[in-house]
Enzyme design. Structure first.
Site, short mmCIF file in Angstrom:
data_model
loop_
_atom_site.label_atom_id
_atom_site.label_comp_id
_atom_site.label_asym_id
_atom_site.label_seq_id
_atom_site.Cartn_x
_atom_site.Cartn_y
_atom_site.Cartn_z
N ASP A 117 0.82 -1.21 0.00
CA ASP A 117 0.00 0.00 0.00
C ASP A 117 0.85 1.27 0.00
O ASP A 117 0.36 2.35 0.32
CB ASP A 117 -0.95 0.01 1.20
CG ASP A 117 -2.15 0.93 0.97
OD1 ASP A 117 -2.56 1.06 -0.21
OD2 ASP A 117 -2.66 1.52 1.93
N ASP A 155 -3.07 -4.78 -4.85
CA ASP A 155 -2.36 -3.50 -5.06
C ASP A 155 -0.89 -3.66 -5.42
O ASP A 155 -0.22 -2.66 -5.75
CB ASP A 155 -2.43 -2.58 -3.82
CG ASP A 155 -3.77 -1.90 -3.67
OD1 ASP A 155 -4.59 -1.99 -4.59
OD2 ASP A 155 -3.99 -1.28 -2.62
N ASP A 305 -12.11 1.11 4.89
CA ASP A 305 -10.99 1.38 4.00
C ASP A 305 -9.85 2.12 4.68
O ASP A 305 -8.75 2.19 4.14
CB ASP A 305 -11.46 2.23 2.81
CG ASP A 305 -12.34 1.45 1.85
OD1 ASP A 305 -12.02 0.27 1.59
OD2 ASP A 305 -13.34 1.99 1.38
#
Length: 463
Positions: A117, A155, A305
C-alpha cells in the site's frame, strides 16, 4: 490529488485470527453446479468471520437481520495480512481443513508483500523480501491438496508509484516466486495476481505488469478488490487484459472479479462515508463467462478502507448501508435431476499415481547433514516435483540436492532454488533466503519438467 484519489483505492488489512467458539448464524448459500471458467463448486463461508461474530453478539440490534441475511450468510475471503512466519502454517492449515471438511472452496487473500500500500492506510507487510519468501513458504505448507483460491497481493502491481525501478524488479521476482511456491505446495491451488481495476491502469499496461510478475505461472488475475466498478465494466476490462496477454504469447489466463460492493454507485475509492454503495453479485463460481472463473467477495462488506475508521475493522453501519435495499441472496435448491448412475469423477481412480509423501530419499543424518524427499505430480508428457529439504540434528547454512532424472526427462523451470544442468543428474542449490535451515526443520523448492518425473534417487549435501 483529487484526481489521484478518485482513481486508486486501498485494500483492507483484514484481521486473520480465527475466533474459536463463535456462534453460528442461519445461512442460505448459493451452490454453483457449473461454471463457464475453470472452477466449479460452492465457496466456503467462514463461520468465524468478523461479520458472523458481530451478528452473533448483537442479536437485538435493528440492523442485525439485514446484515445476517445478506452479508454474514455469504462466503468471503479470509485475509492473511499479519507477518507471522512461525504460526502462519498452522493458521492456514486450520482454515483449509475446515473448508475441506465442508467440501467447499476457500478463498485466501495474501497481503504480506514488503512495503504494501506504499505506506498508506494498510501499510505493513514483511520486513524485507527474503523474509517474505520465508513467510510464503510456510503459508504454502498449510494449503493441503484440494482446490483453493489464492488472491495474491492486492495492489502489489497496480500501485507502484513509491518503488524505484530496482524495487519494482525485485517485487516482480518475489511475486513470481511466491506463485510457484504456492503451486508447488498445492498443485490444485488457483492463484490470481493483481490486475487493479478498470478505471486505474490501462489494459495494456496491466498486462505488461502481470507478465513481468510471472502471470504465466498463475491461473490469471483479479480485479476490483475494494472498489466499486460495475461487473460489466470489469469484465470488459478483463477481456482486454486477456487479449493483451494473448498477444504476448501468454494464453489461458482468466479473471476473478470482486463484487462485494459494486452494486451501487462508483466513484471515489473510499467507502467509509459513502451511503450510495451496495453489495454486488453474490459470490459464485457459476459466472456464465468463459473468461471469468468467479465472482468473489474479496473485500469483506462492512470492513473499513481506513478513511474514517481503521482499515480492516468491521463497522456495522457500513455493512448495513451496503446490504439495506440490496436483493436477497439466491437460495439453495435441491437437485432437479436424478443423480448420475456412474461413479462421480471425484471417486474415479486416477490414471496416474498421485503425488505422495514418501519416506526420506536419503538416510536421515544421525548428526549434522541434511536429507531430501520428493513428491511428484505426473501428467502425460510432464511433471512437477516438490522437494523438501530437512536439516539433521544441527543447523545448516546452505544445501545442494542432486536429483537423477530418468532418460528423456528434462527440467524446464525451477523455483526456490538454482539448477545446475537440466537433464541426467541435476544439482539444485539454495537461494539466499532459504539456505539456512534450523536443526530438524525443513524448507522446500520445486521444479517442472518434461518426460517422466524423478524416482527416489536424490542426495542432499550441506554447504
Amino acid at each position: 490529488m483529487a484526481i489521484l484519489s478518485s482513481l486508486r483505492r486501498r485494500s483492507a488489512a483484514a484481521s486473520v485470527a480465527a475466533v474459536a467458539g463463535a456462534a453460528a448464524v442461519g445461512v442460505c448459500l448459493a451452490v454453483s453446479s457449473a461454471s463457464a471458467g475453470t472452477l466449479s463448486g460452492s465457496l466456503y463461508r467462514d463461520p468465524s468471520s468478523a461479520v458472523v461474530r458481530w451478528v452473533a453478539a448483537n442479536p437485538g440490534d435493528s440492523r442485525a437481520a439485514v446484515i445476517r441475511d445478506k452479508i454474514a450468510s455469504q462466503p468471503q475471503a479470509r485475509w492473511f495480512a499479519n507477518f507471522n512466519p512461525s504460526t502462519v502454517q498452522s493458521e492456514v492449515s486450520g482454515f483449509i481443513g475446515a473448508a475441506n471438511a465442508a467440501q467447499q472452496i476457500p478463498v485466501l487473500a495474501v497481503y504480506e508483500i514488503t512495503n504494501r500500500d506504499c505506506g498508506g492506510a494498510s501499510a505493513g507487510g514483511a520486513p524485507d523480501l527474503n523474509q517474505y519468501q520465508t513467510w510464503v513458504s510456510n503459508f504454502a505448507r498449510g494449503l493441503g491438496n484440494q482446490t483453493v483460491i489464492i488472491i495474491l497481493e492486492t495492489d502489489s502491481l497496480a500501485l507502484l508509484t513509491c518503488l524505484s525501478t530496482g524495487e519494482i524488479n525485485a517485487r516482480n521476482e518475489a511475486i513470481s516466486t511466491a506463485t510457484r511456491t504456492i503451486k508447488s505446495g498445492n498443485p490444485n491451488a488457483k492463484v490470481y495476481l493483481d490486475g487493479g481495476h478498470s478505471t486505474w491502469n490501462s489494459a495494456g499496461e496491466t498486462a505488461n505488469r502481470l507478465r513481468a510478475a510471472g502471470v504465466q505461472y498463475a491461473d490469471g488475475f483479479f480485479t476490483n478488490v475494494s472498489n466499486y466498478n460495475s461487473t460489466s465494466n470489469e469484465a470488459n476490462f478483463g477481456r482486454s487484459v486477456i487479449s493483451s496477454l494473448n498477444g504476448m504469447g501468454i494464453s489461458g489466463k482468466r479473471q476473478v472479479i470482486d463484487t462485494s460492493r459494486n452494486g451501487g454507485a462508483s466513484g471515489d475509492w473510499c467507502g467509509d462515508d459513502n451511503t450510495d454503495r451496495r453489495i454486488g453479485q453474490y459470490p459464485t463460481t457459476n459466472t456464465g463467462d468463459n473468461n471469468i472463473d468467479a465472482y468473489l467477495w474479496v473485500k469483506p462488506p462492512g470492513e473499513a478502507d481506513g478513511c474514517r475508521y481503521t482499515a480492516g475493522s468491521f463497522q456495522p453501519e457500513l455493512a448495513f448501508s451496503l446490504a439495506n435495499g440490496a436483493p436477497n441472496p439466491p437460495t439453495t435448491a435441491p437437485p432437479t435431476t436424478a443423480p448420475p448412475t456412474t461413479t462421480p469423477p471425484t471417486t474415479t481412480p486416477p490414471t496416474t499415481t498421485p503425488p505422495t509423501t514418501p519416506p526420506p530419499n536419503t538416510t536421515p543424518p544421525a548428526g549434522d547433514g541434511c536429507y531430501a524427499s520428493i513428491a511428484v505430480n505426473q501428467w502425460a508428457g510432464g511433471f512437477t516435483a516438490s522437494v523438501t529439504v530437512t536439516a539433521g540434528k544441527s543447523d545448516i547454512n546452505g544445501w545442494t540436492v542432486n536429483v537423477t532424472l530418468p532418460g528423456g526427462a528434462a527440467v524446464t523451470g525451477v523455483w526456490n532454488a538454482q539448477a545446475s544442468g537440466s537433464s541426467g543428474t541435476v544439482g539444485f542449490t539454495n537461494m539466499s533466503y532459504n539456505g539456512r535451515v534450523l536443526g530438524r526443520q525443513s524448507t522446500n523448492f520445486g521444479f517442472q519438467g518434461t518426460g517422466t518425473g524423478p524416482g527416489v534417487l536424490a542426495d542432499c549435501v550441506p554447504a
